[in-house]
Motif scaffolding. Structure first.
Motif, PDB file in Angstrom:
ATOM      1  N   THR A 157      -2.993   4.751 -14.537  1.00  0.00           N
ATOM      2  CA  THR A 157      -3.435   3.392 -14.118  1.00  0.00           C
ATOM      3  C   THR A 157      -3.855   2.552 -13.294  1.00  0.00           C
ATOM      4  O   THR A 157      -3.272   2.559 -12.677  1.00  0.00           O
ATOM      5  CB  THR A 157      -2.331   2.565 -15.139  1.00  0.00           C
ATOM      6  N   SER A 158      -5.118   2.773 -13.722  1.00  0.00           N
ATOM      7  CA  SER A 158      -6.000   1.889 -11.428  1.00  0.00           C
ATOM      8  C   SER A 158      -5.886   0.628 -12.230  1.00  0.00           C
ATOM      9  O   SER A 158      -5.450  -0.103 -12.905  1.00  0.00           O
ATOM     10  CB  SER A 158      -7.175   2.985 -11.160  1.00  0.00           C
TER      11      SER A 158
ATOM     12  N   SER B  68      -4.224  -2.388  -2.335  1.00  0.00           N
ATOM     13  CA  SER B  68      -3.203  -0.808  -2.473  1.00  0.00           C
ATOM     14  C   SER B  68      -3.608   0.503  -3.922  1.00  0.00           C
ATOM     15  O   SER B  68      -3.835   1.328  -4.017  1.00  0.00           O
ATOM     16  CB  SER B  68      -1.831  -1.354  -2.897  1.00  0.00           C
ATOM     17  N   LYS B  69      -4.520  -1.001  -4.858  1.00  0.00           N
ATOM     18  CA  LYS B  69      -4.736  -0.003  -5.990  1.00  0.00           C
ATOM     19  C   LYS B  69      -5.853   1.359  -5.628  1.00  0.00           C
ATOM     20  O   LYS B  69      -6.071   1.990  -6.189  1.00  0.00           O
ATOM     21  CB  LYS B  69      -5.274  -0.734  -7.174  1.00  0.00           C
ATOM     22  N   THR B  70      -7.219   0.282  -4.415  1.00  0.00           N
ATOM     23  CA  THR B  70      -7.976   1.373  -3.844  1.00  0.00           C
ATOM     24  C   THR B  70      -7.569   2.665  -3.306  1.00  0.00           C
ATOM     25  O   THR B  70      -8.187   4.042  -3.590  1.00  0.00           O
ATOM     26  CB  THR B  70      -9.066   1.084  -3.411  1.00  0.00           C
TER      27      THR B  70
ATOM     28  N   GLU C 286      -5.298   5.150  -5.601  1.00  0.00           N
ATOM     29  CA  GLU C 286      -6.262   5.672  -6.318  1.00  0.00           C
ATOM     30  C   GLU C 286      -7.317   7.192  -5.825  1.00  0.00           C
ATOM     31  O   GLU C 286      -7.525   8.186  -6.214  1.00  0.00           O
ATOM     32  CB  GLU C 286      -7.721   4.885  -7.342  1.00  0.00           C
ATOM     33  N   LYS C 287      -7.931   6.943  -4.559  1.00  0.00           N
ATOM     34  CA  LYS C 287      -8.769   7.386  -3.924  1.00  0.00           C
ATOM     35  C   LYS C 287      -7.913   8.040  -2.897  1.00  0.00           C
ATOM     36  O   LYS C 287      -8.063   9.331  -3.548  1.00  0.00           O
ATOM     37  CB  LYS C 287      -9.040   6.700  -2.816  1.00  0.00           C
TER      38      LYS C 287
ATOM     39  N   ILE D  49       0.830  -1.301  -0.087  1.00  0.00           N
ATOM     40  CA  ILE D  49       0.346  -0.290  -0.228  1.00  0.00           C
ATOM     41  C   ILE D  49       0.291   1.087  -0.193  1.00  0.00           C
ATOM     42  O   ILE D  49       0.692   1.848  -0.325  1.00  0.00           O
ATOM     43  CB  ILE D  49      -0.825   0.109   1.377  1.00  0.00           C
ATOM     44  N   ARG D  50       1.644   1.401   0.399  1.00  0.00           N
ATOM     45  CA  ARG D  50       2.461   3.103   1.127  1.00  0.00           C
ATOM     46  C   ARG D  50       3.451   2.441  -0.348  1.00  0.00           C
ATOM     47  O   ARG D  50       3.419   4.392  -0.796  1.00  0.00           O
ATOM     48  CB  ARG D  50       3.572   2.550   2.371  1.00  0.00           C
ATOM     49  N   PRO D  51       4.030   2.111  -1.033  1.00  0.00           N
ATOM     50  CA  PRO D  51       4.459   2.794  -2.072  1.00  0.00           C
ATOM     51  C   PRO D  51       3.280   3.075  -3.373  1.00  0.00           C
ATOM     52  O   PRO D  51       3.891   3.948  -4.127  1.00  0.00           O
ATOM     53  CB  PRO D  51       4.878   1.417  -2.623  1.00  0.00           C
ATOM     54  N   ALA D  52       2.351   2.477  -3.395  1.00  0.00           N
ATOM     55  CA  ALA D  52       1.510   2.610  -4.133  1.00  0.00           C
ATOM     56  C   ALA D  52       0.902   4.455  -3.749  1.00  0.00           C
ATOM     57  O   ALA D  52       0.664   5.019  -4.843  1.00  0.00           O
ATOM     58  CB  ALA D  52      -0.020   2.151  -4.092  1.00  0.00           C
ATOM     59  N   VAL D  53       0.443   4.149  -2.782  1.00  0.00           N
ATOM     60  CA  VAL D  53       0.121   5.686  -2.053  1.00  0.00           C
ATOM     61  C   VAL D  53       1.105   6.936  -2.243  1.00  0.00           C
ATOM     62  O   VAL D  53       0.677   7.736  -3.565  1.00  0.00           O
ATOM     63  CB  VAL D  53      -0.724   5.866  -0.902  1.00  0.00           C
ATOM     64  N   ASP D  54       2.735   6.930  -1.860  1.00  0.00           N
ATOM     65  CA  ASP D  54       2.660   7.417  -2.170  1.00  0.00           C
ATOM     66  C   ASP D  54       3.997   7.348  -2.929  1.00  0.00           C
ATOM     67  O   ASP D  54       3.622   8.878  -4.013  1.00  0.00           O
ATOM     68  CB  ASP D  54       4.682   7.114  -1.365  1.00  0.00           C
ATOM     69  N   GLY D  55       3.375   6.591  -4.289  1.00  0.00           N
ATOM     70  CA  GLY D  55       3.947   6.650  -5.730  1.00  0.00           C
ATOM     71  C   GLY D  55       3.470   7.810  -6.622  1.00  0.00           C
ATOM     72  O   GLY D  55       3.274   8.652  -7.659  1.00  0.00           O
TER      73      GLY D  55
END
Length: 343
Positions: free
Chosen positions: A125-126, A161-163, A166-167, A100-106
């Motif tokens: 791209t979600s 992580s995708k959810t 994207e939010k 989750i953290r790399p996806a959100v921070d990225g």
């Protein structure tokens, strides 16, 4: 022909490479990020396999989603950004937080850099995983772009992580985007021509059906060709109606994996005859997943109706995707052509 410069993040990715092919064929100049310089020739080789000698119309920047270095350089002079780089199920991540953290921070790192550089629009791209995961069987089908995954349900770390990422992107645009535009593309299982041995986890479905599986897990999914996903990214990048919208990238009706196997048997000659249409009981897959970590991600999807509709993209953006059968066959043909699946 359009000479605008477009940044595509994560240039070694399957969808990213097809987006670069579509952009280069459309006359755009492309810049892409890679984490190590040694992978530049690999990316160029993949694009050549896709029919494009990029030459000086393609440039590279070293940047990692986990650090600020390189991102200002990456977005400098770009009119648009296509951002799809993110942890995927092929990664060896130890905990949910590692997903989750790399996806959100990225996402936030790329959006912040794009905003500060004066980029017009980012296409994110979600995934289906941000829309159709964790829902009760009573939730209406097919899923559409108004849905968000229910994180109180049975949701895999990748889907979570995708959810959340994207939010976080939409929240950033609302709070501090300062005029930066955002569109999102949410693909279902992505199939289509493989350019090399580095490809998406969805491709493994066809690869496994053509030799590794002795039966089909009871999974019902929609499919889409990667070339159509790339086309939808381009439409979401430039079409005025795409600003502030998310779009399901999905083609036609959903299919059970056993039906995918039937397509392979019908269309792929002797190679296709290896595909079994035998359906594995859910209890067997759950039991096998205890010994095979690769099966764990399938368990939450067993018997779940993952129907989705792409009518919004077709209506608003004029998107016209290939049929699921075309995507399945193109996948299989490319796997055979590359020797990943033996003849």
């Amino acid at each position: 022909m359009n000479d605008a410069l477009v940044l595509v993040t994560g240039g070694t990715g399957f969808i990213a490479q097809h987006c670069m092919l579509a952009l280069l064929n459309g006359g755009y100049r492309v810049r892409t990020t890679i984490r190590t310089a040694s992978r530049e020739m690999e990316v160029r080789r993949y694009l050549k396999a896709g029919g494009v000698e990029a030459g000086d119309r393609l440039s590279f920047v070293i940047a990692d989603l986990g650090a600020d270095e390189g991102w200002a350089e990456a977005v400098a002079g770009c009119t648009y950004v296509m951002h799809g780089a993110s942890p995927t199920p092929s990664g060896s991540y130890a905990s949910e937080e590692d997903w989750i953290r790399p996806a959100v921070d990225g996402n936030l790192r790329v959006l912040r850099a794009a905003r500060d550089a004066g980029v017009k629009r980012v296409v994110l791209t979600s995934a289906f995983g941000a829309i159709g995961a964790g829902h009760a069987a009573s939730h209406r089908r097919p899923f559409d772009e108004t849905d968000w995954s229910d994180l109180t349900g049975n949701v895999a770390p990748y889907q979570k992580s995708k959810t959340l990422s994207e939010k976080a992107a939409w929240d950033f645009i609302a709070r501090e985007g300062k005029g930066l535009e955002l569109s999102a593309v949410n693909p279902v299982a992505v199939l289509g021509p493989v350019l090399g041995p580095d490809y998406s986890h969805s491709i493994k479905i066809v690869e496994n059906l053509l030799g590794n599986w002795t039966g089909c897990p009871k999974i019902y999914s929609c499919f889409v060709d990667v070339r159509d996903v790339a086309d939808l990214h381009l439409r979401a990048m430039t079409h005025p109606a795409a600003h502030g919208e998310r779009f399901f990238a999905t083609s036609g009706e959903g299919m059970w994996l056993a039906d995918v196997a039937k397509v392979l048997r019908r269309r792929m000659g002797a190679v296709g005859k290896r595909a079994t249409t035998r359906v594995l009981p859910n209890w067997f897959v759950r039991l096998a997943s205890r010994r095979n970590p690769r099966l764990k991600g399938l368990v939450p999807m067993l018997g779940v109706d993952m129907s989705a509709t792409g009518k919004k993209a077709m209506r608003l953006l004029g998107w016209s995707p290939r049929s699921p059968e075309e995507a399945i066959v193109a996948t299989a043909e490319s796997l055979v052509g590359l020797g990943i699946v033996k003849r």
